[in-house]
Design a protein around this motif. Structure first.
Motif, short mmCIF file in Angstrom:
data_model
loop_
_atom_site.label_atom_id
_atom_site.label_comp_id
_atom_site.label_asym_id
_atom_site.label_seq_id
_atom_site.Cartn_x
_atom_site.Cartn_y
_atom_site.Cartn_z
N THR A 1 -48.51 -36.16 15.01
CA THR A 1 -47.40 -35.22 14.82
C THR A 1 -47.90 -33.91 14.22
N GLY A 2 -47.04 -32.90 14.29
CA GLY A 2 -47.40 -31.62 13.70
C GLY A 2 -47.65 -31.75 12.21
N ALA A 3 -46.79 -32.50 11.53
CA ALA A 3 -46.95 -32.67 10.08
C ALA A 3 -48.30 -33.31 9.77
N VAL B 1 -51.05 -30.84 9.99
CA VAL B 1 -51.09 -29.97 8.80
C VAL B 1 -51.69 -30.72 7.62
N TYR C 1 -42.41 -23.36 7.70
CA TYR C 1 -42.08 -24.78 7.91
C TYR C 1 -43.35 -25.48 8.37
N HIS C 2 -43.67 -26.60 7.70
CA HIS C 2 -44.90 -27.30 8.06
C HIS C 2 -44.71 -28.79 8.26
N GLY C 3 -43.48 -29.32 8.10
CA GLY C 3 -43.25 -30.73 8.38
C GLY C 3 -42.46 -31.43 7.31
N GLU D 1 -48.09 -19.47 9.50
CA GLU D 1 -47.74 -19.52 10.92
C GLU D 1 -47.93 -18.12 11.48
N ASP E 1 -51.14 -22.40 11.25
CA ASP E 1 -50.30 -23.48 11.76
C ASP E 1 -49.67 -23.01 13.07
N GLN F 1 -45.89 -24.59 16.50
CA GLN F 1 -44.82 -24.06 17.35
C GLN F 1 -45.27 -22.84 18.16
N LYS G 1 -46.72 -30.21 19.45
CA LYS G 1 -45.62 -29.84 20.34
C LYS G 1 -46.04 -29.71 21.81
N1 PMP Z 1 -45.58 -26.84 11.69
C1 PMP Z 1 -44.76 -26.02 12.39
C2 PMP Z 1 -45.08 -24.56 12.46
C3 PMP Z 1 -43.64 -26.54 13.05
O1 PMP Z 1 -42.83 -25.72 13.73
C4 PMP Z 1 -43.39 -27.94 12.97
C5 PMP Z 1 -42.19 -28.57 13.67
N2 PMP Z 1 -41.09 -27.78 13.88
C6 PMP Z 1 -44.27 -28.74 12.24
C7 PMP Z 1 -45.36 -28.16 11.62
C8 PMP Z 1 -44.06 -30.22 12.11
O2 PMP Z 1 -44.27 -30.85 13.34
P1 PMP Z 1 -43.73 -32.34 13.57
O3 PMP Z 1 -42.23 -32.26 13.61
O4 PMP Z 1 -44.33 -32.74 14.90
O5 PMP Z 1 -44.23 -33.17 12.46
#
Ligand code: PMP
Length: 427
Positions: free
Chosen positions: A110-112, A115, A138-140, A206, A239, A242, A268
């Motif tokens: 996942t994105g989180a 990170v 926003y990072h998760g 970001e 990051d 997105q 994503k």
């Molecule tokens: N970083 C950014 C810049 C994001 O936009 C998002 C999700 N919107 C995340 C991290 C977290 O990703 P995830 O929902 O896949 O954990």
């Protein structure tokens, strides 16, 4: 009772309340920029599963790669029996990454998680704890990434305490009165009041702030961060969860800047809907953690890696980067034209490639956010057959994450719905 309504009842009874829903429309089928609900109604998808569908729902080239991989190995765990798609994808990403010198890659899910791992790697390399993130970023939703996230409601409420040694500076947005100088002053203040630069492992930013409102980072801030990093031995983490994977007209938004990050997070749209994320970085940095320090059971799943190779094939063979730039220009021209009518209350219109958003403001004001109008617009658009998402620190921005592969006639249809919905909301 409609099937959507019936599913909504079951959902309320069976699923945790904390998972929000933008709509009560249940998805059953999707193709490119179209998605159908449980009652058989067709929608144009401007959300793309929150930025996951840059190359469209179920692109045939991605589906073919997935099908092929399904006949081989679905899961073996890369740490137990590694497999070629993971390596091939890492090689492809390393080749294309805007990273100085040799790059290496790690895959997670996942994105989180990407990170989290970027921060772990930065700490292992620098042997320092501190991380500086930005307000509105926003990072998760994990505890470390929530700590980095710069917005309390709704994300952080009730979930603290968050990890120590995380600090925030304001993200610049001149339209709402925050300048690059303000941001740099915040960092100076952090170094004075909170943490000495020699204890800071990384800045995380970001390149285009996503959930925070699709505001591109001003180039002079990115340059200033790079200079601070070089002066103090701090790492720069971009990051790109997105902003990456063709959304901005480049594979990574960092390619719009004249400085480079040390680590990039991606997720994503990387794998066209399969859960996959990654950290790409300077080889020397990413190799700092010892063997066993990184990974996870599902990280870099072979089917997801195969899908991502399909996504890269689509980006290359279907001219997606140029189409992203063109799509962004088309969206901007359309909304800028509507913005000439003050009664519609359109504020700042901004985009980098097809990472496009516009603000809704109280008509007659210079920039007073109108979150109610954004809420009403997304609801009205859904009623008329267009799935739209809002975003932004004031919840008043409408963002577009439509597949870049959208057919021109479907795009025209969507823009007509957007206009009709906006006129209905302001009418
Ligand atoms: N970083 C950014 C810049 C994001 O936009 C998002 C999700 N919107 C995340 C991290 C977290 O990703 P995830 O929902 O896949 O954990």
């Amino acid at each position: 009772m409609s099937k959507n309504a019936e599913l909504q009842q079951r959902r309320v009874d069976a699923v945790a309340r904390g998972v929000g829903n933008a709509t009560q429309l249940f998805a059953v089928k999707a193709e490119n920029a179209l998605i159908w609900d449980a009652d058989g109604r067709r929608y144009i998808d401007f959300a793309g599963g929150i930025g996951v569908m840059n190359t469209g729902h179920r692109h045939p080239k991605v589906m073919a790669r997935i099908q092929k991989q399904l006949e081989g190995v679905v899961h073996s765990c890369f740490q137990v029996m590694p497999y070629e798609p993971y390596i091939e994808l890492a090689e492809e990403l390393n080749k294309r990454a805007p990273i100085a010198g040799k790059a290496k890659t790690l895959f997670v899910t996942t994105g989180a998680e990407a990170v989290e791992n970027a921060v772990k790697i930065a700490r292992a390399y620098t042997k320092r704890p501190g991380v500086i993130a930005f307000g509105g970023g926003y990072h998760g939703r994990t505890l470390l990434t929530l700590g980095l996230t710069g917005k309390v409601a709704p994300y952080k409420i009730g979930f603290g305490p968050f990890p120590a040694d995380i600090f925030h500076a304001r993200f610049p947005h001149p339209y709402h009165g925050v300048t690059v100088e303000d941001t740099l002053q915040d960092i100076t203040n952090l170094f004075k009041y909170d943490i000495e630069p020699s204890r800071v492992a990384a800045f995380i930013i970001e390149p285009v702030i996503g959930e925070g409102g699709f505001v591109p980072t001003p180039p002079e801030l990115m340059r200033a961060l790079r200079a601070l990093c070089d002066e103090h031995g701090i790492l720069l983490i971009a990051d790109e969860v997105q902003s990456g994977f063709a959304r901005t007209g480049k594979l990574y938004a960092m390619e719009h800047f004249d400085v480079k990050a040390d680590l990039i997070t991606t997720a994503k749209s990387l794998a066209g809907g399969m859960p996959l994320s990654g950290v790409i970085g300077r080889a020397e940095v990413i190799d700092a953690p010892a063997a066993g320090g990184l990974g996870g059971t599902y990280g870099g799943n072979p089917v997801a890696c195969a899908a991502a190779l399909g996504v890269l094939e689509v980006i290359d063979s279907e001219n997606i980067l140029q189409r992203s730039t063109e799509l962004g220009a088309q969206l901007a021209a359309f909304v800028n034209n509507l913005a000439k009518e003050p009664a519609l209350g359109i504020g700042e219109v901004r985009h980098l490639g097809a990472m496009f958003a516009f603000e809704l403001i109280k008509p007659g004001t210079a920039n007073t956010p109108d979150a109610d109008a954004a809420k009403a617009l997304t609801a009205k658009a859904a009623e008329l057959g267009l799935i739209l998402l809002s975003c932004g620190v004031y919840a008043n921005s409408i963002r577009v994450l439509v597949p870049i592969t959208i057919e021109p006639d479907i795009l025209q249809e969507a823009l007509a719905i957007l206009e009709k919905a906006l006129r209905a909301v302001r009418g």
